[in-house]
Design an enzyme around this catalytic site. Structure first.
Site, mmCIF file in Angstrom:
data_model
loop_
_atom_site.group_PDB
_atom_site.id
_atom_site.type_symbol
_atom_site.label_atom_id
_atom_site.label_comp_id
_atom_site.label_asym_id
_atom_site.label_seq_id
_atom_site.Cartn_x
_atom_site.Cartn_y
_atom_site.Cartn_z
ATOM 1 C CG PHE A 124 23.586 14.524 5.031
ATOM 2 C CD1 PHE A 124 23.805 15.844 5.385
ATOM 3 C CD2 PHE A 124 22.312 14.142 4.665
ATOM 4 C CE1 PHE A 124 22.766 16.769 5.369
ATOM 5 C CE2 PHE A 124 21.266 15.055 4.646
ATOM 6 C CZ PHE A 124 21.490 16.372 4.998
ATOM 7 C CG ASP A 202 26.433 11.547 -0.142
ATOM 8 O OD1 ASP A 202 26.542 12.399 -1.036
ATOM 9 O OD2 ASP A 202 25.478 11.507 0.652
ATOM 10 C CE1 TYR A 227 20.734 19.610 -2.292
ATOM 11 C CE2 TYR A 227 19.434 18.120 -3.655
ATOM 12 C CZ TYR A 227 20.031 18.424 -2.449
ATOM 13 O OH TYR A 227 19.937 17.536 -1.411
ATOM 14 C CE LYS A 228 24.470 19.148 -0.616
ATOM 15 N NZ LYS A 228 23.768 19.912 0.425
ATOM 16 N NE ARG A 381 26.787 23.783 6.207
ATOM 17 C CZ ARG A 381 26.172 22.851 5.495
ATOM 18 N NH1 ARG A 381 26.718 21.655 5.359
ATOM 19 N NH2 ARG A 381 25.021 23.108 4.896
HETATM 20 C C1 LIG Z 1 26.059 14.590 1.926
HETATM 21 C C2 LIG Z 1 24.598 14.630 1.657
HETATM 22 N N1 LIG Z 1 23.955 13.493 1.320
HETATM 23 C C3 LIG Z 1 22.629 13.481 1.084
HETATM 24 C C4 LIG Z 1 21.871 14.616 1.193
HETATM 25 C C5 LIG Z 1 20.375 14.562 1.014
HETATM 26 O O1 LIG Z 1 20.061 14.439 -0.291
HETATM 27 P P1 LIG Z 1 18.553 14.452 -0.821
HETATM 28 O O2 LIG Z 1 17.736 15.277 0.117
HETATM 29 O O3 LIG Z 1 18.686 15.127 -2.147
HETATM 30 O O4 LIG Z 1 18.110 13.067 -0.906
HETATM 31 C C6 LIG Z 1 22.490 15.826 1.519
HETATM 32 C C7 LIG Z 1 21.697 17.067 1.616
HETATM 33 O O5 LIG Z 1 22.150 18.131 1.862
HETATM 34 C C8 LIG Z 1 23.881 15.818 1.775
HETATM 35 O O6 LIG Z 1 24.498 16.951 2.131
#
Ligand SMILES: Cc1ncc(COP(=O)(O)O)c(C=O)c1O
Length: 421
Positions: A124, A202, A227-228, A381
């Site tokens: 990400f 992650d 939150y997912k 998705r």
């Molecule tokens: C794999 C992954 N890592 C990190 C994040 C970002 O996290 P945050 O905005 O809560 O810091 C996301 C957001 O969708 C994500 O999908």
């Protein structure tokens, strides 16, 4: 029995069917975006209402001692159960991005690993930005980003070779946000260890979606959001996992008072807490913490192995027909075919992907609205959240995708995209 009847029968026999009623559902809408923001658990609404009235409204400052100071630990204990680790190895708070900054900084400065970050093109973007920023801040060489020729899967041979060539601190997403590619966690942890490296996983697209055993897979460090698939609420606090023996060797780059050994002594000098609390920084976000408990409880109650089993069954129900009915209409599967290599969402593409998303969102006559999400350049998705997604939802989605392409409905939709897709 036709496909629709088959879907209805699967729903009747579904051992997790009861959990759908634990969430709020807008009418006539199928939600396939739980991989971005999970649904609202009804209990979360109740919890927040009573907290606002009794703990904030009436009890005010006294609630810190009576309820709030222990809240992050209380939630860490529940998350630890889900990840099969000890409660003292988990810290709840902040966002995934901030937590990655703290953990990656601490590991690269620990002296235990070569000072080189490595990531890959499936990760990400925020993760790669964070590593890049730390490298600049600490005057290190730029992170190595292993580039694959496709978003579909990692090239594991290439990744392993690059780890041998550039050992250090690695960051990978256990389930990739684009294709849902699911990495072989244990094999990569062992490979990293053999080559004087460590992987920060992650878990944002994995926690609550696939069964994660951090001990069995020899995982030493992880971060992730709630939150997912954990349905913790918009911007709900994230978490850090650090294997117990690693913690004494690490220091947080943010020396906030909540990470102090005795924050309420108000000492002028910083003395880090001994445990994972040293990675705390400031005052906990009480309302968000309180909102996230209901979603974690539902996941624990349903059991992550049952959730994963239903996720695979729902995906297979969809994919069984995908090849015969959607591929001839121009749809392409952008997720791994093999269920063992795939997390919980299914990614598709089509030459009119964004416009197809809009058709799904609008609904049509007897069909419900369907909410997927879109990721550039052309990915649709479908976030399957087995705790509330039904087989009938998957059937409607298939039928709708078919109609939209067959009737070229997308030609009526605009190409303009809003900020959040
Ligand atoms: C794999 C992954 N890592 C990190 C994040 C970002 O996290 P945050 O905005 O809560 O810091 C996301 C957001 O969708 C994500 O999908």
């Amino acid at each position: 029995m036709n496909r629709h009847e088959k879907a209805q029968e699967c729903d009747r026999k579904d051992p997790l069917a009861q959990y759908k009623a634990a969430f709020f559902h807008p009418e006539n809408e199928i939600y396939l975006d739980g991989n971005s923001l999970g649904k609202l658990p009804l209990k979360a609404k109740e919890n927040i209402a009573s907290l606002m009235q009794e703990q904030w409204g009436e009890n005010l400052i006294r609630s810190w001692n009576e309820h709030w100071l222990d809240l992050p630990k209380h939630l860490a204990t529940k998350l630890a159960q889900l990840l099969n680790v000890n409660a003292k190895e988990v810290l709840v708070g902040e966002s995934t991005s901030v937590n990655l900054y703290k953990v990656a900084h601490a590991l690269i400065q620990s002296g235990h690993y070569p000072k080189q970050f490595l990531t890959d093109s499936l990760n990400f973007p925020t993760d790669n930005y964070i590593l890049d920023g730390i490298s600049r801040e600490c005057a290190l060489t730029k992170p190595i980003c292993v580039q694959y020729t496709t978003d579909l899967k990692a090239d594991l041979n290439l990744l392993k070779e690059q780890i041998i060539e550039h050992p250090g601190v690695i960051c990978l997403s256990l389930v990739s946000y684009k294709s849902a590619y699911y990495y072989p966690m244990k094999a990569l942890n062992l490979h990293a260890k053999e080559h004087n490296s460590i992987i920060i996983w992650d878990l944002s697209h994995a926690v609550g979606a696939v069964a994660i055993d951090l001990k069995e897979t020899h995982t030493l460090a992880a971060i992730g959001c709630t939150y997912k698939y954990l349905n913790g609420g918009p911007g709900s606090p994230a978490f850090i996992y650090l294997e117990d023996s690693l913690i004494p060797h690490l220091l947080s780059p943010i020396q906030g008072w909540f990470g102090h050994a005795k924050p309420f002594d108000f000492s002028q000098d910083y003395l880090p807490a001994r445990g994972i609390e040293k990675f705390d920084a400031g005052t906990p976000t009480v309302l968000s913490l309180a909102a996230m408990e209901a979603g974690i409880d539902i996941t624990l109650d349903a059991g992550i192995k049952s959730i994963r089993a239903k996720s695979i069954a729902l995906s297979n129900f969809f994919l069984d027909t995908f090849y015969t009915e959607l591929v001839p209409l121009g749809y392409v599967l952008e997720s791994p075919e093999n269920e063992a290599e795939r997390g919980a969402h299914i990614t598709l593409s089509h030459q009119a992907s964004w416009r197809i998303c809009q058709c799904l969102l609008q609904g049509k006559e007897k069909r419900p609205k369907i909410i997927p999400d879109f990721r550039p350049p052309h990915y649709i998705r479908l976030g399957i959240a087995p705790i509330y997604t039904t087989y009938e939802d998957m059937w409607h989605t298939l039928e709708r995708l078919k109609e939209i392409a067959q009737n070229k409905e997308f030609e009526q939709c605009s190409n303009v995209r809003p900020t959040v897709t």
